[in-house]
Motif scaffolding. Structure first.
Motif, short mmCIF file in Angstrom:
data_model
loop_
_atom_site.label_atom_id
_atom_site.label_comp_id
_atom_site.label_asym_id
_atom_site.label_seq_id
_atom_site.Cartn_x
_atom_site.Cartn_y
_atom_site.Cartn_z
N PRO A 68 17.95 -17.53 25.69
CA PRO A 68 18.62 -18.75 26.16
C PRO A 68 17.85 -19.52 27.22
O PRO A 68 17.96 -20.74 27.31
N GLU A 69 17.06 -18.85 28.05
CA GLU A 69 16.34 -19.54 29.12
C GLU A 69 15.09 -20.28 28.61
O GLU A 69 14.49 -21.06 29.34
N ALA A 70 14.70 -20.05 27.37
CA ALA A 70 13.50 -20.69 26.82
C ALA A 70 13.76 -22.18 26.54
O ALA A 70 14.84 -22.56 26.11
N THR A 71 12.75 -22.99 26.79
CA THR A 71 12.88 -24.44 26.57
C THR A 71 11.75 -25.02 25.74
O THR A 71 11.86 -26.13 25.24
N THR A 72 10.65 -24.27 25.60
CA THR A 72 9.45 -24.82 24.97
C THR A 72 8.83 -23.83 24.00
O THR A 72 8.83 -22.62 24.26
N ILE A 73 8.29 -24.36 22.92
CA ILE A 73 7.49 -23.57 21.99
C ILE A 73 6.07 -24.12 22.08
O ILE A 73 5.86 -25.33 21.95
N VAL A 74 5.10 -23.25 22.30
CA VAL A 74 3.71 -23.66 22.45
C VAL A 74 2.90 -23.10 21.27
O VAL A 74 2.92 -21.90 21.01
N PRO B 119 2.53 -28.12 23.18
CA PRO B 119 3.93 -27.78 23.49
C PRO B 119 4.91 -28.66 22.71
O PRO B 119 4.67 -29.84 22.47
N PHE B 120 6.02 -28.05 22.31
CA PHE B 120 7.12 -28.74 21.63
C PHE B 120 8.43 -28.25 22.22
O PHE B 120 8.53 -27.09 22.63
N GLN C 14 11.74 -26.58 15.61
CA GLN C 14 12.56 -26.20 14.45
C GLN C 14 12.21 -27.03 13.22
O GLN C 14 12.51 -26.64 12.10
N THR C 15 11.58 -28.18 13.42
CA THR C 15 11.25 -29.06 12.28
C THR C 15 9.81 -28.92 11.81
O THR C 15 9.42 -29.58 10.85
N VAL D 23 -0.23 -35.43 8.54
CA VAL D 23 -0.78 -34.77 7.36
C VAL D 23 -2.31 -34.87 7.35
O VAL D 23 -2.99 -33.90 6.99
N ASP D 24 -2.85 -36.00 7.73
CA ASP D 24 -4.29 -36.19 7.73
C ASP D 24 -4.98 -35.58 8.95
O ASP D 24 -6.19 -35.42 8.96
N ASN D 25 -4.21 -35.25 9.97
CA ASN D 25 -4.77 -34.68 11.20
C ASN D 25 -3.83 -33.59 11.74
O ASN D 25 -3.25 -33.74 12.82
N PRO D 26 -3.69 -32.47 11.02
CA PRO D 26 -2.76 -31.43 11.47
C PRO D 26 -3.32 -30.61 12.63
O PRO D 26 -4.50 -30.70 12.95
N ILE D 27 -2.47 -29.81 13.22
CA ILE D 27 -2.90 -28.85 14.24
C ILE D 27 -3.50 -27.68 13.49
O ILE D 27 -2.84 -27.07 12.64
N LYS D 28 -4.78 -27.37 13.78
CA LYS D 28 -5.51 -26.35 13.04
C LYS D 28 -5.88 -25.17 13.94
O LYS D 28 -5.73 -25.23 15.15
N ASN D 29 -6.40 -24.11 13.30
CA ASN D 29 -6.88 -22.91 14.01
C ASN D 29 -5.80 -22.28 14.87
O ASN D 29 -6.05 -21.88 16.01
N VAL D 30 -4.59 -22.19 14.37
CA VAL D 30 -3.47 -21.62 15.11
C VAL D 30 -3.68 -20.12 15.27
O VAL D 30 -3.96 -19.41 14.31
N SER D 31 -3.56 -19.65 16.50
CA SER D 31 -3.74 -18.23 16.76
C SER D 31 -2.45 -17.54 17.19
O SER D 31 -2.32 -16.32 17.03
N ALA D 32 -1.48 -18.30 17.74
CA ALA D 32 -0.22 -17.69 18.18
C ALA D 32 0.82 -18.77 18.41
O ALA D 32 0.50 -19.95 18.56
N ILE D 33 2.07 -18.33 18.44
CA ILE D 33 3.20 -19.20 18.78
C ILE D 33 3.88 -18.53 19.96
O ILE D 33 4.33 -17.39 19.86
N ARG D 34 3.91 -19.25 21.08
CA ARG D 34 4.45 -18.69 22.32
C ARG D 34 5.73 -19.43 22.70
O ARG D 34 5.77 -20.65 22.71
N VAL D 35 6.77 -18.68 23.01
CA VAL D 35 8.05 -19.25 23.43
C VAL D 35 8.16 -19.09 24.94
O VAL D 35 7.98 -18.01 25.48
N GLU D 36 8.41 -20.22 25.63
CA GLU D 36 8.53 -20.21 27.10
C GLU D 36 9.88 -20.71 27.54
O GLU D 36 10.42 -21.60 26.96
#
Length: 166
Positions: free
Chosen positions: A101-107, A117-118, A124-125, A153-166
């Motif tokens: 519940p205290e989390a506000t951001t997904i990185v 950061p999102f 969720q989208t 679509v033409d410029n996505p976020i690439k080389n993803v290594s982790a998803i961190r919840v803060e």
């Protein structure tokens, strides 16, 4: 390049995502048509009547099956799987990780040290693209992060290594 993506941080369950097995997942999205097709809001009553009619027709043709096996009966389009461009929504994985519940951001963490950061609602989208023309994203993957509206679509976020919840 690591093909496993951890979901870590302020979650009840730390998950590891393996995009190499998603090709068999029923939740996969065909990205060749996903951003071009219009989603039409279907009336709930009409949808219910159509589903009941299909179930009734199936019982008449095949007899009743117990337990229902409709969800487990899948036919795979081998040619489509070998040539398709697919993605999967991030939201079910975030739900399974149980964000605290205290989390506000997904990185979204990338191999080059960049972070994106999102808000939790935005995250969720997000869509994780894991194949291009039937091939895994080996060079700049294992996934590309796309926005639901297709604006990157033409410029996505690439080389993803982790998803961190803060």
């Amino acid at each position: 390049m690591e093909t496993i993506i951890p979901i870590k941080g302020a979650v009840s369950f730390q998950l590891t995502l393996d995009p190499t097995v998603w090709i068999f997942d029923d939740r996969k999205l065909d990205l060749k048509t996903y951003f071009t097709s219009q989603e039409v809001e279907e009336d709930k009553d009409i949808k219910y009547m159509r589903e009941v009619g299909a179930h009734w027709s199936r019982e008449i043709m095949e007899g009743a099956t117990f337990p229902p096996t409709l969800k487990s009966e899948r036919k795979f389009d081998r040619k489509g799987m070998e040539t398709g461009t697919f993605g999967i929504e991030l939201s079910p994985f975030l739900k399974n990780a149980e964000i605290k519940p205290e989390a506000t951001t997904i990185v979204i963490e990338c191999e080059d040290g960049k972070e994106y950061p999102f808000s939790i609602a935005e995250a969720q989208t997000l869509i994780l693209k894991y194949s291009q023309d039937g091939k895994p994203l080996l060079e700049d993957g294992p996934v590309h992060v796309l926005f639901k509206d297709g604006s990157n679509v033409d410029n996505p976020i690439k080389n993803v290594s982790a998803i961190r919840v803060e």
